[in-house]
Design a protein around this motif. Sequence first.
Motif, short mmCIF file in Angstrom:
data_model
loop_
_atom_site.label_atom_id
_atom_site.label_comp_id
_atom_site.label_asym_id
_atom_site.label_seq_id
_atom_site.Cartn_x
_atom_site.Cartn_y
_atom_site.Cartn_z
N TRP A 46 11.15 14.41 -5.62
CA TRP A 46 11.82 14.52 -4.31
C TRP A 46 10.82 14.88 -3.22
O TRP A 46 10.82 14.30 -2.14
N LEU A 49 8.81 11.76 -2.43
CA LEU A 49 9.58 10.78 -1.66
C LEU A 49 9.74 11.24 -0.22
O LEU A 49 9.59 10.47 0.73
N ARG A 50 10.05 12.53 -0.07
CA ARG A 50 10.36 13.09 1.24
C ARG A 50 9.15 13.02 2.17
O ARG A 50 9.29 12.94 3.38
N LYS A 53 8.41 9.33 5.00
CA LYS A 53 9.75 9.06 5.52
C LYS A 53 10.04 7.56 5.63
O LYS A 53 11.12 7.11 5.26
N ARG A 55 8.70 5.05 4.03
CA ARG A 55 8.81 4.42 2.72
C ARG A 55 10.15 4.78 2.07
O ARG A 55 10.84 3.93 1.51
N LEU A 56 10.52 6.05 2.23
CA LEU A 56 11.80 6.51 1.67
C LEU A 56 12.95 5.74 2.32
O LEU A 56 13.87 5.28 1.65
N ASP A 324 4.12 3.96 -4.74
CA ASP A 324 4.03 5.43 -4.78
C ASP A 324 3.09 5.87 -5.89
O ASP A 324 2.25 6.75 -5.69
N ALA A 352 12.38 9.88 -9.34
CA ALA A 352 12.38 9.23 -8.03
C ALA A 352 13.38 8.08 -8.03
O ALA A 352 14.12 7.88 -7.05
N LEU A 356 16.62 7.75 -5.60
CA LEU A 356 16.87 6.57 -4.77
C LEU A 356 18.24 5.98 -5.07
O LEU A 356 18.95 5.53 -4.17
#
Lengths: 421, 229
Positions: A46, A49-50, A53, A55-56, A324, A352, A356
């Motif tokens: 998390w 990913l965070r 931004k 890409r998330l 990633d 991840a 998602l």
Amino acid sequence: MNEVPDPAKLLPWAPERMGESVSRAAPARNAPGFGAATLFALRLAWRQLRSEKARLASAIAGVLFACVLVFMQLGFRNALFESATNLIGSMRGDLFLMHPMTTASFRPEPLPRVRAQQALALPEVDRAVPVYLAQATWRNPVDGTRRAIQLIGVDTAAGVLDFPGLAPLVDPLKPADTVAFDVRSRPEFGDIGRLLAERGPFEVEVGNRKVTVVGLVEIGPSFGADGNLVLSEVNFRRIATQRQPSAVDLVAIKLRPGADLVATQQRLREVLPPDVMVLTQAELNAHERGYWENATPIGFIFTFGSLMGLVVGMVIVYQILFSDVASHLKEYATLKAMGYSGFYLARVVLGAALILAIAGFLPGLALSTFLYDLVGSATFLPLRMEPALALTVFGMIFSMCAIAGLLAVRKLRDANPADMF
Amino acid sequence: MNPVELRGVGYAYGEGELRRPVLREVDLTVGAGEIVLLTGPSGSGKTTLLTLIGALRAMQEGSARVLGVELNGASERARVNLRRRIGFIFQNHNLLGFLTARQNVAMALEQDGATSEGARLARAGELLAAVGLAGHEDRLPAKLSGGQRQRVSVARALATEPGLVLADEPTAALDKVSGHEVVQLLRNLAKSRGVPILLVTHDPRILDIADRIVAMEDGRIVTADEVPG
């Protein structure tokens, strides 16, 4: 070059010959358990990913897109099948007689009316009610355009039709040339509900006859019929003049209380000639549904559409997860050097994927619910967000992300801590 | 028993015709609390030696006993477990860019299931203070200078109270002052804890921190000088 013989021949364990440590290395510390390590992995996923931004956002958009696409495809598919059985599903009978060559209710093969009387020979049978189905041309009373409408001719007092609004119309439908209009028909038939409220019963043209609309029922359009009229047997024959009264399209049978459904069905099959099928309500629905599922490409088209959505979503998620991993290879290799196992890192990537899946599904669910309302009111198809459907789609989206994650995990092999120095 | 004992270690890359030996008959011992510098021209095999000692690579030949674990023939699992008892410092800091300095140090502590999250973060804070980064705990690595980042990785390497610290060119990316600061810090922390350090470098500016300097050439150890004083 390798002088070590086959280990199996060295049994019992001979560490000095294998060059192994005599005292096996005990774990240095008590490592966190599976659950705790998985939570750490999920948290790391998390945080990673965070941190990116954009890409998330694009990953979530990809999952959301797949999610909405699958919801729409499956929604249309279910709505189609459900609306196809709108008419048949509203029939209330224990058993039904239908011609074996009838493929779907909008194109019925007639069967002799006498089969209804023959069915009454069995003591278990209480009533056998003939149902007439045909299509006729309806002239829109507002703008005069013409359109095919489904006629349902039946003894309305017999209680084999369960359309909302029909019960109080049993007597008004008895006089000559009276019909009840399906208020959920497509709007191209005219705003009959409003006209009826304004004027009271009024005349319209169906086929080549003037008939009076005396009330409203609720059935709903299907792919086979855009609108429906319910009328008595006699009035049906007045409009469908070419139809022989001796040829009916469906017979609904009510059994006496306490009669054995399966045994009676079996006996009817024995008693009646092979020009009728004896079906239960569920079998009748399945038969109607089966036509749309199997005899038309519609079921396949929607399934294929859902699959395409899932494939596109999977590719997007895979791309995101892969890049990633690829852009963090050094950091992952460092974690391996610090003693994190490959399994832990795999859980980071799969975590991840799970994040998602959830982050894309929830807005996808909300958007699809909104679109169901929007599209449902435009097409009059019964698009409904049901928990079972939502759960199915979540399962699909989850599998999609999990497969993408498993594919991306392969990239982790490139994270080799020995290359770090 | 010494933390590191190598006997006749050999290693080659490639197979068959392309087989290229990089280590031959290497014997090396690092005693408890000792700081050993490994120097030599590039291609002399010192980095390969470091990865073997760090259990990052499978052994081919000879015997390597690190923290009491024989590495020749050790399983992947045994090697992963051994790595948890070794602190690594890399040429590049290799901090996780999306974690703060404190979280990066705490990552090393997460492998010990007995600690609580609060305890880990507090301990990470103490370590960062020990490397002179009090007040910078919650910055991302991108917001720190090169020397500060390398100090975070020193804190990370020492967080788990390792039995051995392995460092590869820790000053290569740093200027003279901050490079010297970092290795001095490393030396002081290691000495106060009695942790041995094996440090690969060809930076002559930091030779003064060593107890012993080992020079390698062409896969062999050529000299092993005691540093006087």
